[in-house]
Design a protein around this motif. Structure first.
Motif, PDB file in Angstrom:
ATOM      1  N   GLY A 168       0.807  -1.217   0.000  1.00 47.80           N
ATOM      2  CA  GLY A 168       0.000   0.000   0.000  1.00 47.80           C
ATOM      3  C   GLY A 168       0.840   1.266   0.000  1.00 47.80           C
ATOM      4  O   GLY A 168       0.351   2.344   0.343  1.00 47.80           O
ATOM      5  N   LYS A 169       2.090   1.167  -0.405  1.00 45.46           N
ATOM      6  CA  LYS A 169       2.979   2.349  -0.413  1.00 45.46           C
ATOM      7  C   LYS A 169       2.443   3.431  -1.346  1.00 45.46           C
ATOM      8  O   LYS A 169       2.377   4.601  -0.988  1.00 45.46           O
ATOM      9  N   SER A 170       2.061   3.012  -2.562  1.00 42.81           N
ATOM     10  CA  SER A 170       1.587   4.008  -3.530  1.00 42.81           C
ATOM     11  C   SER A 170       0.228   4.568  -3.120  1.00 42.81           C
ATOM     12  O   SER A 170      -0.071   5.735  -3.367  1.00 42.81           O
ATOM     13  N   THR A 171      -0.584   3.727  -2.474  1.00 39.76           N
ATOM     14  CA  THR A 171      -1.880   4.205  -1.978  1.00 39.76           C
ATOM     15  C   THR A 171      -1.629   5.287  -0.923  1.00 39.76           C
ATOM     16  O   THR A 171      -2.268   6.345  -0.923  1.00 39.76           O
ATOM     17  N   ILE A 208      -1.910   1.870  -8.707  1.00 44.32           N
ATOM     18  CA  ILE A 208      -2.106   1.071  -7.493  1.00 44.32           C
ATOM     19  C   ILE A 208      -2.631  -0.278  -7.963  1.00 44.32           C
ATOM     20  O   ILE A 208      -3.536  -0.333  -8.789  1.00 44.32           O
ATOM     21  N   GLY A 209      -2.054  -1.370  -7.505  1.00 43.60           N
ATOM     22  CA  GLY A 209      -2.540  -2.672  -7.962  1.00 43.60           C
ATOM     23  C   GLY A 209      -2.303  -3.730  -6.912  1.00 43.60           C
ATOM     24  O   GLY A 209      -1.391  -3.594  -6.102  1.00 43.60           O
ATOM     25  N   ASN A 210      -3.136  -4.786  -6.904  1.00 43.54           N
ATOM     26  CA  ASN A 210      -2.958  -5.801  -5.848  1.00 43.54           C
ATOM     27  C   ASN A 210      -2.002  -6.905  -6.308  1.00 43.54           C
ATOM     28  O   ASN A 210      -2.290  -8.079  -6.197  1.00 43.54           O
ATOM     29  N   TYR A 211      -0.895  -6.496  -6.868  1.00 43.87           N
ATOM     30  CA  TYR A 211       0.147  -7.438  -7.281  1.00 43.87           C
ATOM     31  C   TYR A 211       1.501  -6.758  -7.070  1.00 43.87           C
ATOM     32  O   TYR A 211       1.584  -5.519  -7.016  1.00 43.87           O
ATOM     33  N   PRO A 212       2.574  -7.553  -6.930  1.00 45.23           N
ATOM     34  CA  PRO A 212       3.884  -6.936  -6.660  1.00 45.23           C
ATOM     35  C   PRO A 212       4.411  -6.135  -7.843  1.00 45.23           C
ATOM     36  O   PRO A 212       4.068  -6.417  -8.989  1.00 45.23           O
ATOM     37  N   PHE A 213       5.239  -5.162  -7.529  1.00 46.26           N
ATOM     38  CA  PHE A 213       5.935  -4.318  -8.524  1.00 46.26           C
ATOM     39  C   PHE A 213       4.995  -3.519  -9.414  1.00 46.26           C
ATOM     40  O   PHE A 213       5.224  -3.373 -10.602  1.00 46.26           O
ATOM     41  N   THR A 214       3.910  -3.035  -8.816  1.00 53.51           N
ATOM     42  CA  THR A 214       3.055  -2.093  -9.551  1.00 53.51           C
ATOM     43  C   THR A 214       3.886  -0.848  -9.832  1.00 53.51           C
ATOM     44  O   THR A 214       3.836  -0.283 -10.922  1.00 53.51           O
ATOM     45  N   ALA A 227       1.530   0.683   9.978  1.00 52.50           N
ATOM     46  CA  ALA A 227       0.824  -0.605   9.948  1.00 52.50           C
ATOM     47  C   ALA A 227      -0.418  -0.448   9.080  1.00 52.50           C
ATOM     48  O   ALA A 227      -1.505  -0.135   9.565  1.00 52.50           O
ATOM     49  N   ASN A 228      -0.230  -0.675   7.777  1.00 53.40           N
ATOM     50  CA  ASN A 228      -1.321  -0.418   6.829  1.00 53.40           C
ATOM     51  C   ASN A 228      -2.290  -1.602   6.766  1.00 53.40           C
ATOM     52  O   ASN A 228      -1.995  -2.679   7.249  1.00 53.40           O
ATOM     53  N   LYS A 229      -3.419  -1.356   6.117  1.00 49.11           N
ATOM     54  CA  LYS A 229      -4.508  -2.352   5.966  1.00 49.11           C
ATOM     55  C   LYS A 229      -5.070  -2.708   7.342  1.00 49.11           C
ATOM     56  O   LYS A 229      -5.413  -3.859   7.609  1.00 49.11           O
ATOM     57  N   ASP A 245      -7.749  -2.029   8.389  1.00 51.59           N
ATOM     58  CA  ASP A 245      -9.170  -2.378   8.230  1.00 51.59           C
ATOM     59  C   ASP A 245      -9.378  -3.885   8.071  1.00 51.59           C
ATOM     60  O   ASP A 245     -10.508  -4.369   8.105  1.00 51.59           O
ATOM     61  N   LEU A 246      -8.306  -4.642   7.880  1.00 54.51           N
ATOM     62  CA  LEU A 246      -8.454  -6.087   7.652  1.00 54.51           C
ATOM     63  C   LEU A 246      -8.216  -6.877   8.945  1.00 54.51           C
ATOM     64  O   LEU A 246      -7.553  -6.392   9.866  1.00 54.51           O
ATOM     65  N   PRO A 247      -8.751  -8.104   8.993  1.00 55.27           N
ATOM     66  CA  PRO A 247      -8.541  -8.942  10.193  1.00 55.27           C
ATOM     67  C   PRO A 247      -7.049  -9.182  10.462  1.00 55.27           C
ATOM     68  O   PRO A 247      -6.241  -9.078   9.530  1.00 55.27           O
ATOM     69  N   PRO A 285      -1.023   2.783  13.326  1.00 53.72           N
ATOM     70  CA  PRO A 285      -2.018   2.015  12.554  1.00 53.72           C
ATOM     71  C   PRO A 285      -2.561   2.883  11.424  1.00 53.72           C
ATOM     72  O   PRO A 285      -2.758   4.087  11.607  1.00 53.72           O
ATOM     73  N   CYS A 286      -2.813   2.281  10.264  1.00 50.19           N
ATOM     74  CA  CYS A 286      -3.149   3.107   9.107  1.00 50.19           C
ATOM     75  C   CYS A 286      -4.072   2.385   8.131  1.00 50.19           C
ATOM     76  O   CYS A 286      -3.974   1.162   7.962  1.00 50.19           O
ATOM     77  N   SER A 287      -4.941   3.151   7.514  1.00 49.19           N
ATOM     78  CA  SER A 287      -5.659   2.627   6.349  1.00 49.19           C
ATOM     79  C   SER A 287      -5.479   3.639   5.233  1.00 49.19           C
ATOM     80  O   SER A 287      -6.203   4.637   5.147  1.00 49.19           O
ATOM     81  N   ALA A 288      -4.483   3.388   4.404  1.00 51.10           N
ATOM     82  CA  ALA A 288      -4.182   4.308   3.306  1.00 51.10           C
ATOM     83  C   ALA A 288      -5.349   4.354   2.331  1.00 51.10           C
ATOM     84  O   ALA A 288      -5.669   5.406   1.771  1.00 51.10           O
ATOM     85  N   GLU A 289      -5.999   3.200   2.183  1.00 45.77           N
ATOM     86  CA  GLU A 289      -7.131   3.133   1.252  1.00 45.77           C
ATOM     87  C   GLU A 289      -8.273   4.040   1.725  1.00 45.77           C
ATOM     88  O   GLU A 289      -8.890   4.751   0.928  1.00 45.77           O
ATOM     89  N   ALA A 290      -8.536   4.011   3.041  1.00 46.09           N
ATOM     90  CA  ALA A 290      -9.598   4.854   3.591  1.00 46.09           C
ATOM     91  C   ALA A 290      -9.241   6.331   3.404  1.00 46.09           C
ATOM     92  O   ALA A 290     -10.075   7.143   2.988  1.00 46.09           O
TER      93      ALA A 290
HETATM   94  N1  GTP Z   1      -7.615  -3.376   2.701  1.00 43.31           N
HETATM   95  C1  GTP Z   1      -6.728  -2.450   2.356  1.00 43.31           C
HETATM   96  N2  GTP Z   1      -6.099  -2.531   1.178  1.00 43.31           N
HETATM   97  C2  GTP Z   1      -5.199  -1.571   0.869  1.00 43.31           C
HETATM   98  C3  GTP Z   1      -4.905  -0.494   1.740  1.00 43.31           C
HETATM   99  N3  GTP Z   1      -3.989   0.299   1.160  1.00 43.31           N
HETATM  100  C4  GTP Z   1      -3.696  -0.263  -0.034  1.00 43.31           C
HETATM  101  N4  GTP Z   1      -4.424  -1.392  -0.228  1.00 43.31           N
HETATM  102  C5  GTP Z   1      -4.437  -2.271  -1.381  1.00 43.31           C
HETATM  103  O1  GTP Z   1      -3.175  -2.939  -1.461  1.00 43.31           O
HETATM  104  C6  GTP Z   1      -2.834  -3.191  -2.819  1.00 43.31           C
HETATM  105  C7  GTP Z   1      -1.435  -2.666  -3.115  1.00 43.31           C
HETATM  106  O2  GTP Z   1      -1.472  -1.268  -3.100  1.00 43.31           O
HETATM  107  P1  GTP Z   1      -0.283  -0.370  -3.719  1.00 43.31           P
HETATM  108  O3  GTP Z   1      -0.475   0.989  -3.158  1.00 43.31           O
HETATM  109  O4  GTP Z   1      -0.205  -0.528  -5.173  1.00 43.31           O
HETATM  110  O5  GTP Z   1       0.947  -1.103  -3.029  1.00 43.31           O
HETATM  111  P2  GTP Z   1       2.511  -0.842  -3.213  1.00 43.31           P
HETATM  112  O6  GTP Z   1       3.118  -1.125  -1.893  1.00 43.31           O
HETATM  113  O7  GTP Z   1       2.762   0.498  -3.801  1.00 43.31           O
HETATM  114  O8  GTP Z   1       2.897  -1.991  -4.233  1.00 43.31           O
HETATM  115  P3  GTP Z   1       4.185  -2.068  -5.239  1.00 43.31           P
HETATM  116  O9  GTP Z   1       4.261  -0.813  -6.017  1.00 43.31           O
HETATM  117  O10 GTP Z   1       3.836  -3.256  -6.076  1.00 43.31           O
HETATM  118  O11 GTP Z   1       5.361  -2.312  -4.367  1.00 43.31           O
HETATM  119  C8  GTP Z   1      -3.922  -2.533  -3.660  1.00 43.31           C
HETATM  120  O12 GTP Z   1      -4.857  -3.505  -4.031  1.00 43.31           O
HETATM  121  C9  GTP Z   1      -4.529  -1.520  -2.708  1.00 43.31           C
HETATM  122  O13 GTP Z   1      -5.874  -1.203  -3.016  1.00 43.31           O
HETATM  123  C10 GTP Z   1      -5.626  -0.415   2.986  1.00 43.31           C
HETATM  124  O14 GTP Z   1      -5.459   0.487   3.806  1.00 43.31           O
HETATM  125  N5  GTP Z   1      -6.504  -1.421   3.234  1.00 43.31           N
END
Ligand code: GTP
Ligand code: MG
Length: 408
Positions: A19-22, A34-40, A231-233, A235-237, A255-260
């Motif tokens: 979630g670094k880019s998020t 932003i993507g749910n796979y490595p090396f986005t 500590a991202n995500k 929001d998850l268990p 604690p963090c929710s970057a997505e939120a």
């Molecule tokens: N549940 C949840 N998912 C998140 C959160 N932040 C990011 N994500 C998800 O995690 C995944 C990876 O997010 P990125 O921001 O692309 O992660 P990154 O660390 O930059 O990934 P790379 O560039 O591949 O190293 C995406 O599917 C996001 O939507 C969060 O706070 N909660």
């Protein structure tokens, strides 16, 4: 906007897919992949994020006209530079993954935000795994090790020569290390501080074994690249329990929710809600413009993140890095002590981010060399006192520097 106040840089680091880019996008509002796979992320993203601090303008009962920063409803937002880099995989220091590129980027960072997937739902290379299966504490240790090994690799190349020079008396080890490591953003005071924290002797480096060197570099890493665990995500268990474990292991964790946060910032941009980064609540502006799904999502964020954790954690992480870890303070220099303005009449135009311990004269030098050279004294506007050159500035001080030369 002057560049001075965002000359401090934060590196956003961690393994892939955490979630670094998020986080970066939420902090800078720059749209990035932003993507749910490595090396986005492959090429680093750079942008400006903001430090949040209560503005002094209300206390002094004036309307301000910020120049190098922003003021939103009494909150000063001070720009800082942020960099979001490619994910790091084990062995990066040897060049695995996009390792070297990553490590090259963090040279310029003053502090690191290590974004971990606190829910443990991504493995050590960032691939999705069962929730809770991965241990984020291991990720924390892995990143520390990668950076230490990287430093070791750089140092090892010339170690023999450095030892001979130091023991010949031509130059001391501290100065040698200073010039060898200056390109990595490592300063003399970092090296001195690291020596204070070990029992290793700088005058006999030939007595150091491989382990001693690694021990020293591990301390130097922690001192020169202070790292906050984000500590991202959350929001998850499993995430909350892992936060507890990381704190118990002695780490500073937010604690963090970057997505939120990203969702809130975007909703704020569209004028759907009132929300300033770091707020513990949001206010819906146009309820009729929200779809049922949007209303629901905002409700969940409010209840499960903001109320529960006090904020989304993104702003808190940036503030903690600067105020708690780097021990910086904010100072408002003004030219006109009566109107709290600059020579163009702009009220409280600038806020400077300086290390705690900065004196009035040092501040003058940071503003302008000439102002430092011609410093006579300064006025502490809050205390209505004259202060001398050695006065150590406090957070949110408003000062007017009196100099022999008038800047125009
Ligand atoms: N549940 C949840 N998912 C998140 C959160 N932040 C990011 N994500 C998800 O995690 C995944 C990876 O997010 P990125 O921001 O692309 O992660 P990154 O660390 O930059 O990934 P790379 O560039 O591949 O190293 C995406 O599917 C996001 O939507 C969060 O706070 N909660
Ligand atoms: Mg990324």
């Amino acid at each position: 906007m002057s560049t001075q106040s965002y000359s401090k840089k934060l590196g956003i680091v961690g393994k892939p897919n955490t979630g670094k880019s998020t986080f970066f996008s939420a902090a800078t509002l720059i749209p990035v992949d932003i993507g749910n796979y490595p090396f986005t992320t492959i090429k680093p993203n750079r942008g400006i994020g903001y430090l949040r601090t209560p503005c002094v303008h209300q206390e002094f009962d004036v309307e301000d006209n910020p120049k190098n920063s922003l003021c939103l409803d009494g909150i000063r937002l001070v720009p800082i530079e942020m960099i979001d880099v490619a994910g790091l995989v084990p062995g990066a220091w040897e060049g695995r993954g996009l390792g070297n590129q990553f490590l090259d980027e963090i040279r310029r960072a003053d502090a690191l935000l290590h974004v971990v997937d606190a829910s443990g739902s991504t493995d050590c290379e960032g691939k999705i795994c069962r929730k809770g299966e991965n241990d984020p504490l291991e990720d924390v240790k892995f990143l520390e090790n990668e950076i230490t090994m990287w430093l070791n690799q750089i140092l090892k190349k010339d170690w023999g020569k450095m030892v001979r020079t130091a023991e010949s008396g031509r130059e001391d080890l501290i100065s040698i290390l200073e010039s060898q490591l200056s390109g990595l953003g490592i300063k003399r005071f970092h090296i001195l501080e690291s020596f204070r924290k070990t029992d290793l002797k700088a005058d006999k480096p030939s007595h150091w074994n491989e382990n001693d060197i690694l021990k020293f570099l591990d301390i130097l890493r922690a001192v020169s690249k202070p790292t906050l665990i984000v500590a991202n995500k959350i929001d998850l268990p499993y995430a909350e329990n892992n936060v507890k474990r990381m704190k118990q292991a002695g780490y500073q964790v937010v604690p963090c929710s970057a997505e939120a946060e990203l969702a809130l910032r975007r909703a704020g941009e569209k004028g759907l809600i009132e929300y300033t980064p770091g707020d513990c609540k949001l206010k819906v502006k146009n309820v009729e413009k929200l779809s049922g799904a949007q209303k629901n999502a905002l409700n969940v964020i409010q209840e499960q993140i903001l109320y529960k954790f006090g904020s989304s954690g993104v702003q808190e992480a940036i503030n903690t890095a600067f105020f708690a870890m780097l021990q910086m303070i904010t100072v408002y220099p003004v030219e006109d002590s009566e109107h709290l303005s600059d020579h163009k009449g702009r009220v409280l135009p600038d806020v400077y981010l300086v290390p705690y311990g900065t004196t009035a004269r040092e501040l003058a030098y940071i503003i302008h060399t000439e102002l430092g050279d011609s410093f006579i004294n300064a006025i502490d506007i809050r205390g209505k006192n004259r202060i001398g050159e050695d006065y150590v500035l406090k957070d949110r001080d408003v000062v007017s520097i009196v100099s022999a030369k008038k800047r125009g």
